[in-house]
Design an enzyme around this catalytic site. Structure first.
Site, short mmCIF file in Angstrom:
data_model
loop_
_atom_site.label_atom_id
_atom_site.label_comp_id
_atom_site.label_asym_id
_atom_site.label_seq_id
_atom_site.Cartn_x
_atom_site.Cartn_y
_atom_site.Cartn_z
N LYS A 41 64.44 -44.56 -4.01
CA LYS A 41 63.05 -44.56 -3.57
C LYS A 41 62.53 -45.98 -3.77
O LYS A 41 62.45 -46.46 -4.90
CB LYS A 41 62.22 -43.56 -4.39
CG LYS A 41 60.79 -43.43 -3.91
CD LYS A 41 60.01 -42.38 -4.70
CE LYS A 41 58.58 -42.27 -4.20
NZ LYS A 41 57.77 -41.29 -4.91
N THR A 62 59.83 -36.36 -4.86
CA THR A 62 60.53 -37.58 -4.43
C THR A 62 60.82 -38.56 -5.57
O THR A 62 61.70 -39.39 -5.44
CB THR A 62 59.71 -38.32 -3.36
OG1 THR A 62 58.41 -38.59 -3.88
CG2 THR A 62 59.60 -37.53 -2.09
N ASP A 63 60.07 -38.47 -6.69
CA ASP A 63 60.22 -39.50 -7.71
C ASP A 63 61.65 -39.62 -8.26
O ASP A 63 62.18 -40.71 -8.40
CB ASP A 63 59.24 -39.26 -8.87
CG ASP A 63 57.85 -39.74 -8.52
OD1 ASP A 63 57.71 -40.42 -7.48
OD2 ASP A 63 56.90 -39.43 -9.27
N THR A 66 55.96 -32.60 -4.15
CA THR A 66 54.86 -32.70 -3.17
C THR A 66 55.07 -31.74 -2.01
O THR A 66 54.12 -31.18 -1.47
CB THR A 66 54.78 -34.15 -2.65
OG1 THR A 66 54.50 -35.01 -3.77
CG2 THR A 66 53.67 -34.33 -1.63
#
Lengths: 564, 443
Positions: free
Chosen positions: B255, B178-179, B101
């Site tokens: 996360k 970020t995943d 992202t």
């Protein structure tokens, strides 16, 4: 007026769930509780064509941190920009389509949701989601250019912004520049307001409808005046703006030279002026003595106008030599010629100086804020570069089936004549159609005689509220039950009106029992006759005593019989 | 997606293409503006025009007249870019960009966001980075969404970061989706054998938004990369506000939210530090490893036949049999509570005992971590723990299941002997095992 062009944009809040999440809020009705607090900074970003909008640059350059208060009942992670938007609210789209039909507009085939860059902090994500739904159309003698469905911005609070209002669906209707003058502007806005209230489900109350006015004159520029709430102020507002632009046009060609902004703190170290003494003071001089006394319109000089630029940059204001200096105890200030100072904010003074040097160029394009009939500078007029596709929401196809399924919103006149056909007199019909109870009336009209329902909703309930009865606790279901009891002969007309007060807090299922206990049950002919027979007073005295449970016609008949 | 059917025919006839100024007339309405590429999200026969007021609208080609106006072709998707000029006197920090992202913006083909931003375009969105650290090198070994990443990419990132650190960089920043950012952070923690700071940063909001959260993450990441810390950390928002970031130890972070800015949380550990964008750093973990300047060894092996399996009620043990049959050398079972697995089920074939026993017999290492995430496993409290223990499983203590998976794969590449791997699994390499959990170490 030569070259006068004026159009309006009307923003009307819809009374549906929010546009991109499952929250509901109607901030004009109740005060929001304080919620989760957080703070963010916003940066200027490029539009899809690569340009950064000038209004966005202006705001981002201020480098502000914005404080937010997110009431937990009326906002969620979507408003906090911490969750992607949900799909566009179909109910809100239906309202937009109903209005578009009422205004005879052409619908687009596919609605594309856009992000309109707004970096004044009022939208947490730095943009307002908006979509163009329809183009072309008219109301009375004014052409309608566009109808957009967009998100409401946050509410301003002394600490920053509150998010209950953010995301409420808003219809934005923009007219062609066909408004003739201030009076016409007011008339048109009133007519469109009536149409909106009649054609779709709108929120009511302060701030639920706002007008932005665009004005230009020959030699002037397009000025957008935001946030007019009081339609009565429109004629004065339009006239003042015309005069302001005329005054600025007259100053075209004025050549001004100014010194750079410098640190003048030393000059004010021991100044008698409390605003400046001992503070960091910035100042500059220019070769234009007297110029700032030029009147823009009644009650506003060029000096006031320029001070707006300082305020927009975060300063409280400026002081300059064209003012009455004794009010600041600066009558003995040694500088000669024109000078201007500002306490604590060099950036604000730079903004004022830049605007002063522009005086010779005429009227700059601006967004201004309405304050009654006057306006104040807010920011540069934004351009198309502030629009960016909302990548999180797919386009909405306005299919033939979808469009056909939406009824055209009724105009105000259509609604009034419909009420008249239901048996309401003209005055009562207009009163109901204008009131926020119109939808409730239509829903309840068949529960009893429409005339009684209308009078009950628009008059009796208002009267009871004034008396301090908690009528707001009586919802549609409660009213329906009361009317059912009246229509079924359980309550008299007088009993119906009094019963409302008696059932506050009682669940509808219990109404019958509660009202019977309180002596509201209507007496039948036999009971009235028996009661009348034993009564020693006059008919009037009898009614005064028994009005809640005795039908007057019934009592009259019983008294007649007694006399016979 | 290209325009189709009637839309394509009409555009061809009008010699109009994407970026051209067009006029589309339909009924009494006329739409004038720039023709945009068609997105997958709508029908291919709808012309998308950006009007002069900035709005995009879709107009069905059926019944519409299309005309190309004599106007200059607009170049779409042109974004500002900035080349970083390393400022003298600032510590040199290397940047390794991998996608995510933080490097995304609108994609006309899908209507969604896509990783297309170059590091230079990213710098244009975060110009203040220039004043924080001298970005001495910028490398993009690949650009990929983190959900598309495999352990092979971890090795590439580790190799690149190691190269830059050994070339003199004070520290490094890795930008990442970020995943699976936490997996990569754990992998880098094991693969980079040295004590220099490496900040792994991402964004939950793309840089095409004014509310881009990655800007602060990058700035705080740069502060971390030049700090005296000596380990790999995930540097992301500490709260929903743009106030400070947390540096989370690379092996103890997860996360925990799909969309919030402060999605990353330290689990079974305290964050290493709070970092403010102005450079203030407050240590929050007494056991943080300090920087030791010197060379960094890159040990980037990873046994690809390593798996992570999650238990759920009724989970068939055959999935473990399948892994055994496929020659898997290591399996982490994400078990319940203290490490509980089905051992005494009503239906015998629902027990995992046999399958685990077979897997271990075939020479694979079977490790157990807890899907509670918080707290540690225990091999003894309940009988089923002992029963499974007897099959040769290794209980991973307070190691996160994801970290246990990464560590197991890494160890299997280093050591051939399963007994040695089991032994090393319980040795602390990069702060992944916390011997003391306190009341404070929970949400």
């Amino acid at each position: 007026m030569k070259g006068f062009k004026c159009g309006v944009e009307i923003h009307q809040r819809l009374d549906t769930g929010k546009l991109f999440c499952n929250c509901y809020a109607n901030p004009s009705k109740e005060d929001a509780e304080a919620g989760f607090k957080f703070a963010r900074r916003l940066r200027a970003t490029a539009g899809e064509l690569g340009a950064i909008d000038r209004a966005a640059v202006f705001q981002a350059a201020l480098g502000k941190t914005y404080n937010y208060d997110a009431p937990l009942e009326e906002s969620c992670l979507v408003e906090c920009d911490d969750e992607p938007p949900h799909g566009l609210n179909a109910e809100a789209m239906e309202q937009a389509l109903a209005v578009a039909k009422a205004l005879k507009m052409t619908l687009v085939d596919e609605v594309q949701v856009m992000r309109k860059t707004v970096v004044d902090g009022s939208a947490v994500g730095g943009f307002q989601r908006t979509s163009l739904v329809a183009v072309g159309g008219s109301l009375a003698d004014v052409g309608i250019q566009t109808l957009c469905l967009e998100e409401e911005s946050s509410a301003i609070t002394p600490e920053g912004y509150r998010l209950d209002r953010l995301g409420i669906p808003l219809l934005e209707i923009a007219t062609a520049p066909e408004i003739r003058d201030g009076g016409h502007c007011r008339e048109f806005c009133e007519a469109l307001g009536l149409l909106l209230r009649s054609a779709c489900r709108v929120q009511r109350g302060i701030g639920s409808i706002r007008q932005d006015v665009n004005i230009s004159i020959e030699g002037g520029s397009r000025i957008e005046i935001k946030g007019v709430q009081d339609l009565k102020a429109l004629p004065e507002l339009v006239n003042n703006e015309v005069e302001r632009q005329q005054a600025l046009v007259k100053l075209k060609g004025t050549k001004i030279k100014a010194s750079p902004v410098g640190d003048w703190s030393g000059l004010f170290a021991k100044s008698p002026c409390k605003i400046l003494a001992g503070k960091k003071v910035y100042g500059f001089t220019a070769d234009c003595p007297g110029l700032l006394k030029t009147q823009m319109h009644e009650g506003k000089t060029l000096g006031n106008e320029l001070a707006g630029y300082a305020r927009a940059s975060g300063a409280k204001g400026v002081i300059h030599s064209d003012e009455e200096l004794s009010k600041y105890c600066l009558q003995d200030f040694p500088k000669k010629g024109f000078w201007m100072v500002c306490a604590g904010n060099a950036k604000a003074l730079e903004a004022v100086r830049a605007r002063l040097l522009q005086v010779g160029e005429g009227v700059p394009e601006e967004t201004r804020r309405a304050d009654g009939g006057k306006t104040d500078y807010l920011r540069p007029l934004p351009g198309g570069a502030r629009m960016y596709p909302e990548t999180d929401v797919p386009p909405v196809a306005l299919t033939a089936a979808l469009v056909a399924g939406v009824k055209q919103g009724k105009s105000f006149e259509e609604r009034v004549s419909g009420y008249e056909k239901m048996g309401l007199g003209r005055d009562l019909a207009v009163k109901v159609a204008r009131s926020e109870k119109a939808a409730l009336f239509e829903s309840l009209a068949k529960a009893a005689e429409p005339k009684i329902v209308a009078a009950f909703l628009t008059e009796k309930m208002v009267e009871l509220r004034r008396k301090g009865v908690a009528v707001d606790e009586i919802g549609e279901n409660e009213l329906r039950e009361l009317f059912k009891l009246y229509k079924g002969g359980f309550l008299t007309k007088a009993g119906l009106e009094a019963a409302l007060e008696a059932v506050v807090g009682v669940p509808p299922k219990e109404f019958k029992r509660a009202l019977e206990e309180k002596g509201f049950k209507k007496l039948d002919a036999k009971q009235v006759k028996a009661l009348a027979r034993g009564f020693k007073g006059s008919f009037a005295e009898f009614m005064a005593e028994n009005r809640l449970r005795v039908d007057p016609a019934e009592a009259r008949r019983a008294f007649q019989k007694k006399a016979d | 997606m290209a325009y189709e059917g009637e839309a394509a025919v009409k555009l061809n006839k009008a010699c109009a293409g994407e970026g051209d100024r067009v006029r589309v007339a339909k009924g009494s309405a006329v739409f004038e503006g720039i023709l945009l590429p068609r997105t997958d999200a709508g029908g291919g026969e709808c012309l998308v025009v950006k009007l002069d007021n900035g709005y995009n609208v879709g107009i069905g080609a059926k019944g519409a007249g299309v005309e190309k106006l004599a106007a200059k072709k607009t170049v779409l998707e042109k974004f500002a870019s900035k080349r970083m000029t390393p400022m003298k006197g600032l510590p040199e920090v290397a940047l390794v960009a991998t996608g995510g992202t933080i490097a995304s913006r609108v994609d006309y083909a899908t209507g969604g966001v896509k990783m297309v931003l170059t590091p230079e375009e990213l710098f244009a969105a975060v110009p203040e980075l220039e004043g924080v650290a001298a970005i001495s090198s910028v490398s993009t070994p690949f650009t990929i969404a983190s959900e598309d990443m495999t352990p092979r990419e971890w090795a590439k990132i580790a190799t690149e970061v190691g190269k830059q650190l050994n070339a003199g960089a004070t520290g490094a920043i890795v930008t990442h989706g970020t995943d699976t950012l936490a997996y990569t952070a754990a992998a880098l923690s094991f693969m980079l054998r040295g004590s220099k700071p490496v900040a792994v940063v991402g964004a939950q909001r793309s840089p095409d938004r004014a509310s881009f959260d990655g800007a602060m993450n990058l700035v705080c990441g740069a502060h971390y990369a030049k700090s005296n810390y000596g380990e790999v950390a995930v540097v992301m928002h500490g709260t929903p506000s743009d106030d400070y970031c947390y540096a989370h130890r690379g092996t103890k972070v997860r996360k925990m939210h799909s969309s919030r800015r402060d999605a990353f949380r330290s689990v079974n550990d305290k964050p290493l530090a709070k970092i403010w964008p102005d450079g203030k750093i407050e240590g929050t973990n007494a056991k943080a490893r300090k920087r030791v300047d010197g060379s960094v060894m890159v040990d980037a092996g990873f046994e690809e036949k390593t798996a992570l399996v999650k238990l759920y009620p009724g989970a068939p043990a055959e999935q473990l049999d399948w892994l055994t049959d496929k020659g898997y050398k290591g399996v982490v079972i994400e078990a319940y509570g203290l490490g509980h697995t089905p051992t005494q089920t009503f239906e015998k074939n629902k027990s995992w005992l046999k399958a685990v026993g077979r897997c271990a017999e075939e020479g694979a290492v079977v490790a157990v971590a807890t899907q509670c995430l918080y707290g540690r496993t225990n091999p003894f409290v309940y009988v089923n723990l002992r029963l499974m223990g007897a099959q040769g499983v290794t209980y991973c203590g307070d190691m996160l299941p994801e970290t246990a998976f990464v560590k197991l794969g890494w160890l299997l590449a280093k050591f051939k002997d399963p007994a040695k791997v089991r032994e090393e699994l319980l040795k602390d390499y990069a702060g992944e095992l916390n011997p003391r959990l306190t009341e404070e170490d929970f949400v």
